[in-house]
Write a protein that holds these residues in place. Sequence first.
Motif, PDB file in Angstrom:
ATOM      1  N   THR A  69       1.689   9.089  -6.216  1.00 41.82           N
ATOM      2  CA  THR A  69       1.434  10.426  -5.672  1.00 41.82           C
ATOM      3  C   THR A  69       2.538  11.373  -6.120  1.00 41.82           C
ATOM      4  N   ILE A  70       3.783  10.893  -6.032  1.00 43.13           N
ATOM      5  CA  ILE A  70       4.922  11.732  -6.389  1.00 43.13           C
ATOM      6  C   ILE A  70       4.981  11.979  -7.896  1.00 43.13           C
ATOM      7  N   ILE A  71       4.757  10.929  -8.660  1.00 42.44           N
ATOM      8  CA  ILE A  71       4.819  11.091 -10.119  1.00 42.44           C
ATOM      9  C   ILE A  71       3.686  12.006 -10.608  1.00 42.44           C
ATOM     10  N   PHE A  72       2.457  11.743 -10.171  1.00 45.15           N
ATOM     11  CA  PHE A  72       1.336  12.589 -10.615  1.00 45.15           C
ATOM     12  C   PHE A  72       1.506  14.018 -10.098  1.00 45.15           C
TER      13      PHE A  72
ATOM     14  N   MET B  32      -7.304  -3.829  -2.625  1.00 45.66           N
ATOM     15  CA  MET B  32      -6.190  -2.961  -2.237  1.00 45.66           C
ATOM     16  C   MET B  32      -5.963  -1.863  -3.280  1.00 45.66           C
ATOM     17  N   TRP B  33      -6.101  -2.241  -4.570  1.00 44.74           N
ATOM     18  CA  TRP B  33      -5.938  -1.228  -5.621  1.00 44.74           C
ATOM     19  C   TRP B  33      -7.006  -0.142  -5.499  1.00 44.74           C
ATOM     20  N   ALA B  34      -8.225  -0.560  -5.110  1.00 43.68           N
ATOM     21  CA  ALA B  34      -9.305   0.422  -4.941  1.00 43.68           C
ATOM     22  C   ALA B  34      -8.938   1.428  -3.851  1.00 43.68           C
ATOM     23  N   ILE B  35      -8.393   0.906  -2.750  1.00 46.71           N
ATOM     24  CA  ILE B  35      -7.989   1.788  -1.639  1.00 46.71           C
ATOM     25  C   ILE B  35      -6.847   2.703  -2.101  1.00 46.71           C
ATOM     26  N   ILE B  36      -5.904   2.127  -2.857  1.00 37.23           N
ATOM     27  CA  ILE B  36      -4.746   2.896  -3.330  1.00 37.23           C
ATOM     28  C   ILE B  36      -5.208   4.041  -4.248  1.00 37.23           C
TER      29      ILE B  36
ATOM     30  N   PHE C  86       0.838  -1.201   0.000  1.00 29.34           N
ATOM     31  CA  PHE C  86       0.000   0.000   0.000  1.00 29.34           C
ATOM     32  C   PHE C  86       0.880   1.261   0.000  1.00 29.34           C
ATOM     33  N   GLY C  87       1.914   1.248   0.860  1.00 32.07           N
ATOM     34  CA  GLY C  87       2.812   2.417   0.962  1.00 32.07           C
ATOM     35  C   GLY C  87       3.509   2.682  -0.357  1.00 32.07           C
ATOM     36  N   PHE C  88       4.105   1.641  -0.931  1.00 28.84           N
ATOM     37  CA  PHE C  88       4.863   1.817  -2.174  1.00 28.84           C
ATOM     38  C   PHE C  88       3.969   2.336  -3.296  1.00 28.84           C
ATOM     39  N   TRP C  89       2.797   1.694  -3.460  1.00 28.88           N
ATOM     40  CA  TRP C  89       1.919   2.055  -4.593  1.00 28.88           C
ATOM     41  C   TRP C  89       1.082   3.304  -4.346  1.00 28.88           C
ATOM     42  N   THR C  90       1.136   3.853  -3.137  1.00 31.03           N
ATOM     43  CA  THR C  90       0.525   5.190  -2.987  1.00 31.03           C
ATOM     44  C   THR C  90       1.589   6.275  -3.122  1.00 31.03           C
TER      45      THR C  90
ATOM     46  N   ILE D 268       6.372  12.196   4.484  1.00 27.93           N
ATOM     47  CA  ILE D 268       4.999  12.463   4.935  1.00 27.93           C
ATOM     48  C   ILE D 268       4.038  11.393   4.393  1.00 27.93           C
ATOM     49  N   SER D 269       4.219  11.024   3.110  1.00 25.43           N
ATOM     50  CA  SER D 269       3.313  10.019   2.526  1.00 25.43           C
ATOM     51  C   SER D 269       3.529   8.655   3.178  1.00 25.43           C
ATOM     52  N   ALA D 270       4.787   8.348   3.540  1.00 23.97           N
ATOM     53  CA  ALA D 270       5.065   7.053   4.182  1.00 23.97           C
ATOM     54  C   ALA D 270       4.366   6.994   5.542  1.00 23.97           C
ATOM     55  N   ILE D 271       4.484   8.086   6.295  1.00 32.36           N
ATOM     56  CA  ILE D 271       3.813   8.123   7.604  1.00 32.36           C
ATOM     57  C   ILE D 271       2.306   8.037   7.398  1.00 32.36           C
ATOM     58  N   ASP D 272       1.830   8.771   6.382  1.00 30.84           N
ATOM     59  CA  ASP D 272       0.408   8.791   6.070  1.00 30.84           C
ATOM     60  C   ASP D 272      -0.090   7.393   5.701  1.00 30.84           C
TER      61      ASP D 272
END
Lengths: 361, 290
Positions: free
Chosen positions: B82-85, B155-159, B74-78, B218-222
């Motif tokens: 997030t960073i690329i977009f 999981m993809w839906a959540i991501i 979940f962390g990696f794929w969010t 921040i995203s990792a903590i999130d």
Amino acid sequence: MSKIKMLHLSKQYDKQKDNVIHDFNLEIKDKEFIVFVGPSGCGKSTTLRMIAGLESITGGELWMDGVLVNDIPPKDRDMAMVFQNYALFPHLTVFDNIAFGLKIRKVKRDVIKQKVEKTAEILELTSYLKRKPKELSGGQRQRVALGRAIVRDANLFLMDEPLSNLDAKLRVQMREEIINLHKRLGTTTIYVTHDQTEAMTMASRIVVLKDGHVQQIGTPKEIYNHPENMFVASFIGAPAMNFFKGMITPDQLTFSNGNRIGALPAAIDKQGEAIIGIRPEDIILANKETGIPLQVDYTEMLGSDLYVYGKLHGDSIVVRLRPDHDVVTGEIIYIEFASNKFHLFDPITEQSLLHREELKQ
Amino acid sequence: MNRFGNAGKLLFFVGIPMIPLVVFWFVPMAVSVWLSFTNWDYISPTFDYVGIENYASALTSADFYNALKNTIFFGFWTILPTIIFGLLLALLLRKGLKGLTGFKAFLFAPWITPMVAMSIVWSWIYEPDVGLLNQILGWFNLRQPSWLTDSEMAMWAIIIVTVWKNAGWAMLFYADALSKIPDELYEVGNIEGAGWLQRMKTIVIPLVSPTTLFLIIISAIDSIQAYDQIQVMTQGGPAGSTRTLLYLYYQMAFEQFNMGQATALATLIVILTGVLALIMFYGSKRWVHY
């Protein structure tokens, strides 16, 4: 064949009614060092950026080595540019900054190493090659920026106020280095500055600009001794040329009240009112009987010179004297003008009244 | 006297702001660590000390490793999208399009919308028969999965929801970082003939790297703390496919009332976060250019 030819070059930004560059014509020969000089907003940097290809050309033609380059992208114009604030990559070492262009062009690694080392040697940067820009002084950073330009053996160097961010002492030192570099490499250079001292000391030819119009093109000596209009006369030279109202009669120059100023510097077609210009160093001290009285408002002692400020028939003038003269504020001194050093301008058009041939002499 | 005065001042200015930190953070954390060595069931007033048994059972349970795997996935794929977009949107907006401010606000809106509300709306969008997403997929004759009930897709839906919420926020940070890159550096690239990819590689990415590091942390903590969207949309299911470490903690503590094991898990989460922070800190020395 000229290296660079600008024919009726003009620039207009979107949404702006007026051109920022008007009808710019210039031919630059190989190995020349051309300086564009003028006050802020005169269009000198815009013209340079048009030559670089960073600004589009909205009118006219730009030729380089016989090729029309109006629509050729910057990378194919074979030039290198040095910017005012160095434009170094903060994350790269001095070596990588200098090598940037070569790496982009996919030059072989050993060739890059050899070229960068040679460039660093010329610019005395060898011991700094592994440092990052933030660990360098302003002068060293500008040398790295110069290094990035010269490492590519480009056909043309463009320099946009490269010394403006340096302190006065370093500026003089770097000025000398750039002149020596130009002598050594012989690369055609266009240099933009607002500093008339840089223009005078570095240029093979100067282009004086104001409000997007070319005012005069000539060697430093021509520009200084024979300015074509009042703007050039006042912009080049420090302190600036003195101007005052006068009259041209068939055989002499007089003040508006008829008092004689001096002989005519050359035969003039026009008679009547004129603006008379004279440089501060062409005013000399005279004796009480023959001189024109001038009340001293204040003085400036520069060590090598003494500037004396006062008013002559209501116009402010400055006189440049040797420092050993003892002049104090409030005192009345007597002055006269060096013969044949007058510049005469039309009071309406502000153009020089001396003929073009006389200007060239 | 002066020394005492200084100490008094120090106590006043540092001590008072420390009170809420101590009361609401240090004390609960210490209590939590203490509880992790007990078998308290959250309700009864008595409990026994069990030593490291809670840790041992957590570290040997399949649920823990499954949740760890889910959290990392979940962390990696969010973080990556997030960073690329975020960067791509910021680059797009740099071009100075018309109505830029409105567009930025539109992209930033998900960030200020509560995750719970957004998750409810998205669970309607994901509805397999009448949901908007499957309707659109249907127009193109694409497969219409059961987003929230298929263990492959949940999981993809959540991501997707999380990335959708965070990308606009990342964009704002990148927009600011990009605005600080001097134009001359792009112009040097232009003169030297750097293409779009080379400009990205040699100018943009290195010069926005401090922002990237900040966003990753921040995203990792999130992502470790993600709870709302999981609770609303899947409750950790189906078959544990969206159960992250924090959600496992929640289930242990407040569904199974196994507070001892839950607090042991919480302590492990804190240790993992610390290790992650250390890796990033040392990684940043090499990859981040300040």
